[in-house]
Design an enzyme around this catalytic site. Structure first.
Site, PDB file in Angstrom:
ATOM      1  N   SER A   8       0.880  -1.173   0.000  1.00 51.12           N
ATOM      2  CA  SER A   8       0.000   0.000   0.000  1.00 51.12           C
ATOM      3  C   SER A   8       0.915   1.220   0.000  1.00 51.12           C
ATOM      4  O   SER A   8       2.130   1.078   0.210  1.00 51.12           O
ATOM      5  CB  SER A   8      -0.906  -0.025   1.233  1.00 51.12           C
ATOM      6  OG  SER A   8      -0.144  -0.239   2.407  1.00 51.12           O
ATOM      7  N   GLU A  10       1.439   5.591   0.998  1.00 46.84           N
ATOM      8  CA  GLU A  10       0.992   6.789   1.714  1.00 46.84           C
ATOM      9  C   GLU A  10       1.352   8.010   0.877  1.00 46.84           C
ATOM     10  O   GLU A  10       2.462   8.105   0.342  1.00 46.84           O
ATOM     11  CB  GLU A  10       1.674   6.882   3.083  1.00 46.84           C
ATOM     12  CG  GLU A  10       1.236   8.131   3.839  1.00 46.84           C
ATOM     13  CD  GLU A  10       2.013   8.343   5.134  1.00 46.84           C
ATOM     14  OE1 GLU A  10       1.809   7.556   6.069  1.00 46.84           O
ATOM     15  OE2 GLU A  10       2.803   9.306   5.190  1.00 46.84           O
ATOM     16  N   THR A  41      -2.448  11.399   4.343  1.00 41.96           N
ATOM     17  CA  THR A  41      -2.131  11.866   5.693  1.00 41.96           C
ATOM     18  C   THR A  41      -3.022  13.047   6.095  1.00 41.96           C
ATOM     19  O   THR A  41      -3.639  13.698   5.254  1.00 41.96           O
ATOM     20  CB  THR A  41      -0.659  12.315   5.821  1.00 41.96           C
ATOM     21  OG1 THR A  41      -0.450  13.409   4.930  1.00 41.96           O
ATOM     22  CG2 THR A  41       0.292  11.180   5.497  1.00 41.96           C
ATOM     23  N   TYR A  42      -3.026  13.288   7.410  1.00 40.94           N
ATOM     24  CA  TYR A  42      -3.817  14.380   7.991  1.00 40.94           C
ATOM     25  C   TYR A  42      -2.836  15.371   8.600  1.00 40.94           C
ATOM     26  O   TYR A  42      -1.867  14.954   9.245  1.00 40.94           O
ATOM     27  CB  TYR A  42      -4.727  13.795   9.076  1.00 40.94           C
ATOM     28  CG  TYR A  42      -5.898  14.672   9.385  1.00 40.94           C
ATOM     29  CD1 TYR A  42      -7.039  14.622   8.598  1.00 40.94           C
ATOM     30  CD2 TYR A  42      -5.862  15.557  10.453  1.00 40.94           C
ATOM     31  CE1 TYR A  42      -8.119  15.427   8.863  1.00 40.94           C
ATOM     32  CE2 TYR A  42      -6.940  16.368  10.720  1.00 40.94           C
ATOM     33  CZ  TYR A  42      -8.070  16.298   9.929  1.00 40.94           C
ATOM     34  OH  TYR A  42      -9.143  17.112  10.198  1.00 40.94           O
ATOM     35  N   HIS A  70      -6.245   9.104   6.846  1.00 44.39           N
ATOM     36  CA  HIS A  70      -5.666   9.248   8.191  1.00 44.39           C
ATOM     37  C   HIS A  70      -6.559  10.230   8.949  1.00 44.39           C
ATOM     38  O   HIS A  70      -6.951  11.267   8.407  1.00 44.39           O
ATOM     39  CB  HIS A  70      -4.261   9.848   8.131  1.00 44.39           C
ATOM     40  CG  HIS A  70      -3.242   8.924   7.521  1.00 44.39           C
ATOM     41  ND1 HIS A  70      -1.928   8.908   7.932  1.00 44.39           N
ATOM     42  CD2 HIS A  70      -3.340   7.995   6.541  1.00 44.39           C
ATOM     43  CE1 HIS A  70      -1.262   8.004   7.212  1.00 44.39           C
ATOM     44  NE2 HIS A  70      -2.092   7.448   6.366  1.00 44.39           N
ATOM     45  N   ARG A 100      -3.738   9.266  17.138  1.00 45.37           N
ATOM     46  CA  ARG A 100      -3.883  10.349  18.107  1.00 45.37           C
ATOM     47  C   ARG A 100      -3.405  11.668  17.509  1.00 45.37           C
ATOM     48  O   ARG A 100      -4.031  12.693  17.640  1.00 45.37           O
ATOM     49  CB  ARG A 100      -3.054  10.032  19.360  1.00 45.37           C
ATOM     50  CG  ARG A 100      -3.263  11.031  20.468  1.00 45.37           C
ATOM     51  CD  ARG A 100      -2.140  10.992  21.473  1.00 45.37           C
ATOM     52  NE  ARG A 100      -0.925  11.595  20.951  1.00 45.37           N
ATOM     53  CZ  ARG A 100       0.216  11.683  21.616  1.00 45.37           C
ATOM     54  NH1 ARG A 100       0.295  11.171  22.822  1.00 45.37           N
ATOM     55  NH2 ARG A 100       1.279  12.268  21.088  1.00 45.37           N
ATOM     56  N   ASP A 102      -0.060  14.571  16.894  1.00 45.31           N
ATOM     57  CA  ASP A 102       0.855  15.338  17.755  1.00 45.31           C
ATOM     58  C   ASP A 102       0.399  16.791  17.781  1.00 45.31           C
ATOM     59  O   ASP A 102      -0.358  17.225  16.914  1.00 45.31           O
ATOM     60  CB  ASP A 102       2.286  15.265  17.195  1.00 45.31           C
ATOM     61  CG  ASP A 102       2.836  13.851  17.289  1.00 45.31           C
ATOM     62  OD1 ASP A 102       2.682  13.224  18.354  1.00 45.31           O
ATOM     63  OD2 ASP A 102       3.389  13.374  16.288  1.00 45.31           O
ATOM     64  N   ALA A 120      -5.401   7.005  20.759  1.00 41.71           N
ATOM     65  CA  ALA A 120      -5.959   6.432  19.523  1.00 41.71           C
ATOM     66  C   ALA A 120      -6.913   5.278  19.815  1.00 41.71           C
ATOM     67  O   ALA A 120      -7.888   5.079  19.086  1.00 41.71           O
ATOM     68  CB  ALA A 120      -4.821   5.973  18.612  1.00 41.71           C
ATOM     69  N   ASN A 156      -0.507  -0.854  24.574  1.00 33.36           N
ATOM     70  CA  ASN A 156      -1.344   0.142  23.909  1.00 33.36           C
ATOM     71  C   ASN A 156      -1.738  -0.341  22.514  1.00 33.36           C
ATOM     72  O   ASN A 156      -2.895  -0.216  22.106  1.00 33.36           O
ATOM     73  CB  ASN A 156      -0.616   1.482  23.809  1.00 33.36           C
ATOM     74  CG  ASN A 156      -1.374   2.450  22.919  1.00 33.36           C
ATOM     75  OD1 ASN A 156      -2.587   2.603  23.065  1.00 33.36           O
ATOM     76  ND2 ASN A 156      -0.688   3.066  21.982  1.00 33.36           N
ATOM     77  N   LYS A 160      -5.517  -1.025  20.902  1.00 40.33           N
ATOM     78  CA  LYS A 160      -6.051  -0.443  19.667  1.00 40.33           C
ATOM     79  C   LYS A 160      -6.611  -1.542  18.760  1.00 40.33           C
ATOM     80  O   LYS A 160      -7.638  -1.370  18.128  1.00 40.33           O
ATOM     81  CB  LYS A 160      -4.948   0.331  18.923  1.00 40.33           C
ATOM     82  CG  LYS A 160      -4.455   1.555  19.689  1.00 40.33           C
ATOM     83  CD  LYS A 160      -3.642   2.507  18.825  1.00 40.33           C
ATOM     84  CE  LYS A 160      -2.216   2.120  18.640  1.00 40.33           C
ATOM     85  NZ  LYS A 160      -1.393   3.219  18.051  1.00 40.33           N
ATOM     86  N   PHE A 211      13.456  13.361   9.766  1.00 39.98           N
ATOM     87  CA  PHE A 211      12.196  12.669  10.131  1.00 39.98           C
ATOM     88  C   PHE A 211      12.497  11.644  11.222  1.00 39.98           C
ATOM     89  O   PHE A 211      11.752  11.498  12.177  1.00 39.98           O
ATOM     90  CB  PHE A 211      11.610  11.888   8.950  1.00 39.98           C
ATOM     91  CG  PHE A 211      11.122  12.705   7.788  1.00 39.98           C
ATOM     92  CD1 PHE A 211      10.578  13.974   7.966  1.00 39.98           C
ATOM     93  CD2 PHE A 211      11.182  12.197   6.488  1.00 39.98           C
ATOM     94  CE1 PHE A 211      10.118  14.714   6.883  1.00 39.98           C
ATOM     95  CE2 PHE A 211      10.728  12.930   5.404  1.00 39.98           C
ATOM     96  CZ  PHE A 211      10.199  14.192   5.606  1.00 39.98           C
ATOM     97  N   HIS A 261       4.048  -1.122   3.436  1.00 40.19           N
ATOM     98  CA  HIS A 261       3.410   0.192   3.256  1.00 40.19           C
ATOM     99  C   HIS A 261       4.524   1.176   2.936  1.00 40.19           C
ATOM    100  O   HIS A 261       5.448   1.356   3.740  1.00 40.19           O
ATOM    101  CB  HIS A 261       2.699   0.583   4.564  1.00 40.19           C
ATOM    102  CG  HIS A 261       1.890   1.839   4.465  1.00 40.19           C
ATOM    103  ND1 HIS A 261       0.700   1.907   3.756  1.00 40.19           N
ATOM    104  CD2 HIS A 261       2.082   3.075   4.984  1.00 40.19           C
ATOM    105  CE1 HIS A 261       0.206   3.129   3.853  1.00 40.19           C
ATOM    106  NE2 HIS A 261       1.020   3.863   4.583  1.00 40.19           N
ATOM    107  N   ARG A 267       6.544  11.063  -4.188  1.00 39.49           N
ATOM    108  CA  ARG A 267       7.584  10.839  -5.211  1.00 39.49           C
ATOM    109  C   ARG A 267       7.546   9.359  -5.556  1.00 39.49           C
ATOM    110  O   ARG A 267       7.942   8.523  -4.739  1.00 39.49           O
ATOM    111  CB  ARG A 267       8.977  11.182  -4.672  1.00 39.49           C
ATOM    112  CG  ARG A 267       9.109  12.574  -4.132  1.00 39.49           C
ATOM    113  CD  ARG A 267       9.387  13.530  -5.241  1.00 39.49           C
ATOM    114  NE  ARG A 267       9.512  14.876  -4.704  1.00 39.49           N
ATOM    115  CZ  ARG A 267      10.041  15.883  -5.363  1.00 39.49           C
ATOM    116  NH1 ARG A 267      10.503  15.708  -6.569  1.00 39.49           N
ATOM    117  NH2 ARG A 267      10.100  17.078  -4.827  1.00 39.49           N
TER     118      ARG A 267
END
Ligand code: FAD
Length: 288
Positions: A8, A10, A41-42, A70, A100, A102, A120, A156, A160, A211, A261, A267
């Protein structure tokens, strides 16, 4: 043709005309390989909903790809968050990557919205009650930067998945052993859902290192060395990046990984090359 392996992608919502051109190129060039879904993405801090809406509508209406939206719950009340999800459901979006998020200002400690979801896992449970979404979540082979320890982070993740997510997509990493150790640790606490490795093809080493620092992914010394001296050699850098990603994916495939993913950063070239090298070419197979 490697039938067992799927992938997949992104992408992120473009901001200007040049960005739209890259966005379109990414979709056009990668759709031939039939990714299972294309996640959008959001904006950080829950911002830029409009950008996500437009990008999602474009993927949904103008391409044959299946969009995944997202959705971050930081900075929004529960009602505001669910209104977005309702809108997407009405638009035909059926897959949400529930996160969740940032704070908008990098480095600011997380504060939940007073009327919002804190984690989340709460968002996943609410989405599950809202509609029959396919839900993915994020996971962290090197531990989420705010987590105290690996076990707490894995519990966690388990929460989820128990709340209704069907897969977890991982933060990127640069060594296959990092992911394999994480997968073993997850299995040891009873996590048996698909954990999909997130692969960041290294378009620009300095950006990738930036990143990585922000999200807690470690950069091995040997990786720094591989790109050292190639600062003005973009073609050679691309070839090194593709070959490293292919080696990592091959090692993961040998260990039973079947889905990847790709963080394309809008790109397509490296993702295209990596998929071809791995034998992921369903469109070619159909034409044969
Ligand atoms: C695949 C992927 C896609 C992403 N896409 C985006 C995007 O589009 N936009 C964006 O802004 N960001 C995105 N992110 C980044 C993500 O928003 C951040 O990593 C964020 O800090 C955590 O989100 P989460 O959903 O993993 O949070 P959570 O799962 O809620 O975890 C956050 C932290 O809280 C801890 N925690 C959770 N529950 C509890 C509890 N009950 N008690 C104590 N501690 C707890 C966790 O261990 C972790 O340290 C993405 C990350 C990934 C892996």
């Amino acid at each position: 043709m490697n039938k067992a392996v799927t992938f997949s992608i992104e992408i992120f919502p473009p901001r200007d005309a040049a960005g739209w051109n890259q966005f379109d190129q990414t979709l056009t060039r990668l759709k031939k390989l039939q990714p299972r879904f294309c996640s959008v993405t959001y904006g950080a801090g829950g911002s830029a909903r409009r950008g996500s809406d437009i990008a999602l509508a474009h993927v949904q209406r103008q391409t044959s790809l299946t969009p995944a939206a997202h959705l971050t719950c930081v900075a929004l009340s529960r009602n505001e968050t669910l209104d977005i999800a309702r809108h997407w459901w009405a638009e035909g979006i059926r897959h949400i990557v529930a996160l969740r998020g940032d704070m908008a200002e990098a480095g600011t400690p997380f504060h939940p919205h007073p009327a919002g979801y804190k984690y989340a896992a709460e968002l996943v449970a609410a989405l599950r009650d809202l509609a029959d979404f396919e839900i993915s979540v994020g996971c962290y082979p090197e531990i989420h930067p705010e987590s105290h320890d690996r076990l707490a982070d894995l519990f966690n993740l388990k929460q989820k998945l128990n709340a209704g997510a069907i897969r977890a997509i991982s933060q990127f990493f640069f060594e296959p052993e990092v992911f394999l150790r994480f997968r073993d640790a997850a299995a040891a606490i009873g996590i048996h859902h698909p954990l999909v490795p997130g692969i960041l093809p290294i378009l620009d080493f300095n950006k990738a290192a930036g990143f990585a620092r922000r999200c807690g992914a470690s950069i091995p010394k040997w990786l720094i060395d591989r790109f050292d001296g190639l600062e003005n050699e973009s073609d050679a850098r691309g070839q090194v990046a593709a070959s490293l990603a292919v080696s990592m994916c091959e090692r993961l495939i040998a260990e039973g990984v079947q889905n990847f993913h790709f963080y394309t950063l809008n790109r397509p070239t490296l993702t295209l090359a990596i998929c071809h090298a791995l034998g992921i070419q369903p469109a070619l197979e159909r034409a044969a």
